[in-house]
Write a protein that holds these residues in place. Structure first.
Motif, PDB file in Angstrom:
ATOM      1  N   LYS A 171       0.866  -1.180   0.000  1.00  0.00           N
ATOM      2  CA  LYS A 171       0.000   0.000   0.000  1.00  0.00           C
ATOM      3  C   LYS A 171       0.900   1.226   0.000  1.00  0.00           C
ATOM      4  O   LYS A 171       1.571   1.501   0.989  1.00  0.00           O
ATOM      5  CB  LYS A 171      -0.866  -0.023   1.261  1.00  0.00           C
ATOM      6  N   PRO A 172       0.944   1.921  -1.130  1.00  0.00           N
ATOM      7  CA  PRO A 172       1.728   3.143  -1.173  1.00  0.00           C
ATOM      8  C   PRO A 172       0.936   4.289  -0.559  1.00  0.00           C
ATOM      9  O   PRO A 172      -0.300   4.272  -0.562  1.00  0.00           O
ATOM     10  CB  PRO A 172       1.927   3.373  -2.676  1.00  0.00           C
ATOM     11  N   GLY A 173       1.621   5.235  -0.006  1.00  0.00           N
ATOM     12  CA  GLY A 173       0.974   6.418   0.537  1.00  0.00           C
ATOM     13  C   GLY A 173       1.946   7.572   0.411  1.00  0.00           C
ATOM     14  O   GLY A 173       3.140   7.370   0.179  1.00  0.00           O
TER      15      GLY A 173
ATOM     16  N   THR B 206       2.937   9.602   2.761  1.00  0.00           N
ATOM     17  CA  THR B 206       3.848   9.634   3.904  1.00  0.00           C
ATOM     18  C   THR B 206       4.326   8.242   4.280  1.00  0.00           C
ATOM     19  O   THR B 206       5.508   8.033   4.543  1.00  0.00           O
ATOM     20  CB  THR B 206       3.139  10.278   5.112  1.00  0.00           C
ATOM     21  N   LEU B 207       3.406   7.286   4.322  1.00  0.00           N
ATOM     22  CA  LEU B 207       3.733   5.935   4.782  1.00  0.00           C
ATOM     23  C   LEU B 207       3.485   4.906   3.686  1.00  0.00           C
ATOM     24  O   LEU B 207       2.564   5.047   2.892  1.00  0.00           O
ATOM     25  CB  LEU B 207       2.868   5.569   6.000  1.00  0.00           C
ATOM     26  N   MET B 208       4.315   3.863   3.692  1.00  0.00           N
ATOM     27  CA  MET B 208       4.113   2.746   2.778  1.00  0.00           C
ATOM     28  C   MET B 208       4.238   1.453   3.576  1.00  0.00           C
ATOM     29  O   MET B 208       5.176   1.287   4.353  1.00  0.00           O
ATOM     30  CB  MET B 208       5.180   2.744   1.682  1.00  0.00           C
ATOM     31  N   THR B 209       3.299   0.572   3.336  1.00  0.00           N
ATOM     32  CA  THR B 209       3.364  -0.759   3.940  1.00  0.00           C
ATOM     33  C   THR B 209       3.991  -1.699   2.927  1.00  0.00           C
ATOM     34  O   THR B 209       3.573  -1.730   1.764  1.00  0.00           O
ATOM     35  CB  THR B 209       1.962  -1.254   4.318  1.00  0.00           C
ATOM     36  N   VAL B 210       4.995  -2.432   3.382  1.00  0.00           N
ATOM     37  CA  VAL B 210       5.787  -3.256   2.469  1.00  0.00           C
ATOM     38  C   VAL B 210       5.924  -4.659   3.046  1.00  0.00           C
ATOM     39  O   VAL B 210       6.110  -4.821   4.254  1.00  0.00           O
ATOM     40  CB  VAL B 210       7.204  -2.661   2.278  1.00  0.00           C
ATOM     41  N   ARG B 211       5.821  -5.642   2.198  1.00  0.00           N
ATOM     42  CA  ARG B 211       6.105  -7.024   2.585  1.00  0.00           C
ATOM     43  C   ARG B 211       7.419  -7.447   1.949  1.00  0.00           C
ATOM     44  O   ARG B 211       7.680  -7.112   0.782  1.00  0.00           O
ATOM     45  CB  ARG B 211       4.981  -7.927   2.082  1.00  0.00           C
ATOM     46  N   ALA B 212       8.234  -8.160   2.684  1.00  0.00           N
ATOM     47  CA  ALA B 212       9.470  -8.699   2.116  1.00  0.00           C
ATOM     48  C   ALA B 212       9.601 -10.155   2.535  1.00  0.00           C
ATOM     49  O   ALA B 212       9.543 -10.463   3.728  1.00  0.00           O
ATOM     50  CB  ALA B 212      10.683  -7.899   2.599  1.00  0.00           C
ATOM     51  N   ASP B 213       9.724 -11.022   1.560  1.00  0.00           N
ATOM     52  CA  ASP B 213       9.963 -12.439   1.835  1.00  0.00           C
ATOM     53  C   ASP B 213      11.447 -12.725   1.643  1.00  0.00           C
ATOM     54  O   ASP B 213      12.060 -12.239   0.689  1.00  0.00           O
ATOM     55  CB  ASP B 213       9.139 -13.312   0.875  1.00  0.00           C
ATOM     56  N   VAL B 214      12.000 -13.504   2.556  1.00  0.00           N
ATOM     57  CA  VAL B 214      13.415 -13.871   2.460  1.00  0.00           C
ATOM     58  C   VAL B 214      13.501 -15.360   2.192  1.00  0.00           C
ATOM     59  O   VAL B 214      12.976 -16.172   2.961  1.00  0.00           O
ATOM     60  CB  VAL B 214      14.176 -13.538   3.757  1.00  0.00           C
ATOM     61  N   PHE B 215      14.171 -15.684   1.107  1.00  0.00           N
ATOM     62  CA  PHE B 215      14.367 -17.075   0.715  1.00  0.00           C
ATOM     63  C   PHE B 215      15.829 -17.453   0.917  1.00  0.00           C
ATOM     64  O   PHE B 215      16.719 -16.620   0.714  1.00  0.00           O
ATOM     65  CB  PHE B 215      14.010 -17.258  -0.775  1.00  0.00           C
ATOM     66  N   CYS B 216      16.064 -18.692   1.304  1.00  0.00           N
ATOM     67  CA  CYS B 216      17.431 -19.194   1.312  1.00  0.00           C
ATOM     68  C   CYS B 216      17.574 -20.151   0.145  1.00  0.00           C
ATOM     69  O   CYS B 216      16.720 -21.025  -0.068  1.00  0.00           O
ATOM     70  CB  CYS B 216      17.770 -19.870   2.641  1.00  0.00           C
ATOM     71  N   ALA B 217      18.635 -19.942  -0.613  1.00  0.00           N
ATOM     72  CA  ALA B 217      18.846 -20.725  -1.834  1.00  0.00           C
ATOM     73  C   ALA B 217      20.008 -21.686  -1.625  1.00  0.00           C
ATOM     74  O   ALA B 217      21.074 -21.290  -1.138  1.00  0.00           O
ATOM     75  CB  ALA B 217      19.145 -19.792  -3.004  1.00  0.00           C
ATOM     76  N   ALA B 218      19.779 -22.955  -1.983  1.00  0.00           N
ATOM     77  CA  ALA B 218      20.847 -23.954  -1.934  1.00  0.00           C
ATOM     78  C   ALA B 218      21.802 -23.720  -3.110  1.00  0.00           C
ATOM     79  O   ALA B 218      21.544 -22.898  -3.995  1.00  0.00           O
ATOM     80  CB  ALA B 218      20.240 -25.353  -1.985  1.00  0.00           C
ATOM     81  N   GLU B 219      22.909 -24.447  -3.085  1.00  0.00           N
ATOM     82  CA  GLU B 219      23.893 -24.335  -4.171  1.00  0.00           C
ATOM     83  C   GLU B 219      23.248 -24.557  -5.531  1.00  0.00           C
ATOM     84  O   GLU B 219      23.604 -23.909  -6.517  1.00  0.00           O
ATOM     85  CB  GLU B 219      25.020 -25.371  -3.975  1.00  0.00           C
ATOM     86  N   ASN B 220      22.286 -25.475  -5.575  1.00  0.00           N
ATOM     87  CA  ASN B 220      21.642 -25.802  -6.851  1.00  0.00           C
ATOM     88  C   ASN B 220      20.519 -24.820  -7.224  1.00  0.00           C
ATOM     89  O   ASN B 220      19.800 -25.031  -8.194  1.00  0.00           O
ATOM     90  CB  ASN B 220      21.088 -27.237  -6.832  1.00  0.00           C
ATOM     91  N   GLY B 221      20.354 -23.781  -6.393  1.00  0.00           N
ATOM     92  CA  GLY B 221      19.375 -22.759  -6.728  1.00  0.00           C
ATOM     93  C   GLY B 221      18.003 -22.965  -6.109  1.00  0.00           C
ATOM     94  O   GLY B 221      17.167 -22.069  -6.149  1.00  0.00           O
TER      95      GLY B 221
END
Lengths: 152, 152, 152, 152
Positions: free
Chosen positions: A109-111, A113-128
């Motif tokens: 949700k952009p605004g 003054t304020l923006m709500t942001v989601r961030a997902d963090v993935f861990c990747a193995a050597e093979n991707g």
């Protein structure tokens, strides 16, 4: 959130700002993608990023996610705006194990003054192969005209 | 939360575990105090800990707060327990400016499996004057008997 | 956060705004105290406030805490300001059992636009003994000049 | 998270437990869908659910989201398990305006003890058009064998 590419001036502002991100760069983080309302950052694993059990420290993953979230928001801000993190919450879903961590952030949700942001963090193995390791929900603020907070 | 000193065996477990905290040590963090249900960590400012405006990066402050919160919880866990961060929320109250950051964590509610922990992060000027820069509310988990997560 | 009493005009604004809090009033909530940067609300237990195990529903405790946090912030806002909740995090520490719930909110950091507020929720037994049942960390926003959000 | 339908016994456990949700039922909430790792709840607007500006109170939306998140998790728990909310964070993205609120919850990461759940809350206009009003990130716990917390 948004489609299409960032206009060249906005992309330059993001890249220049990121080039001043001493901490993220010190850890080895790199900006992989930047688009309107979105950013992707990558951080290769190094032993000095680990916690006591040898996994990515939650703080390293949070640094990556917070930074990705900040730039996702920054893409939607006016050119004299600076982005400050108001707050975030991070849920660690699995031990952060892998050759690299990748944070994918999206403005929910952009605004003005304020923006709500989601961030997902993935861990990747050597093979991707990737696994969702953590997810962040963050609030970013656009600051304008504060002498102690330069644009960027 | 608790009073008195940690028993010597528990303090040794905390110190030995902290000595394996590669990421926090790499950043320059040190454990200042450890007591039942409490921990204090300190992180001197260095340019490589900064974000784009020259303040402590939220990720560096989060690393400190999360680690302090983890050890505050760890002091109350059985000796074969390992501490994992379930989640945390961090509010950034002021730009992280100063000669050092200090995280003071306290267990609000101990439990056999889960512990709720608060950690306040102060930024200290050269003269020692401190300001509250951030506050964290975290959930820590005690893990026992998981082969991939050694005690500590 | 602050000491002393609220000036009479500010107190009147808080009381008048609270009198329009249909949901909180419907649940039976009452404002017990209001002071600069602080607010205390009380909610007597009623069977219709319970979840499936007969304890206060987390949503009822959250309603109380959010409202207390909002008014704690509202006391520090200009008279044409309206308070909106940006976000909050709530940790449930113990089952919400008791004759009443009491939310005590305090502004940790006031700001022109944003305020960070902590609210602790206690459950009180018939004899008045209180236990901390939940704690909230919230971000409140001061909105001015938005036609769809009247002051209060 | 998961596909397919819930087995009849699990669906009955969910429906029976929901029938004991005094608070949600008192507000007028109804379970619309339940599937493995997912739940959808609906709450029609009523004036007594409003805050001081006439929108859905954040506490009413939180009640809906928390309950949806709890049942999404509950579908993945063993039959003698009870679900307790550990914590949640809620971001309010837009004023909660509309004829009804709909919470859609999904388990992001199931676990034996803990489950991380996301719940999005939409406000629907009379014509059915929906807008994302809030998003929750929650941690649910499976409790077994606690005499004071019956299954459900």
């Amino acid at each position: 959130m948004s489609a299409g590419a960032l206009d060249p001036a906005a992309e330059r502002r993001c890249r220049e700002s990121f080039a001043r991100q001493a901490f993220v760069l010190h850890l080895g983080g790199a900006m992989e993608e930047i688009a309107p309302g979105r950013a992707v950052l990558r951080l290769p694993f190094r032993p000095e990023l680990a916690q006591q059990h040898g996994f990515f420290h939650a703080g390293a993953l949070t640094t990556l996610a917070d930074t990705a979230a900040g730039y996702a928001a920054f893409t939607l801000m006016p050119e004299d705006g600076a982005v400050l993190t108001v707050e975030f919450k991070m849920n660690l879903l699995r031990p952060g194990r892998g050759a690299a961590a990748i944070a994918r952030a999206e403005v929910l949700k952009p605004g003005r003054t304020l923006m709500t942001v989601r961030a997902d963090v993935f861990c990747a193995a050597e093979n991707g192969a990737e696994q969702l390791a953590a997810t962040m929900l963050a609030t970013m603020m656009c600051v304008q005209g504060r002498a102690d907070v330069p644009p960027g």
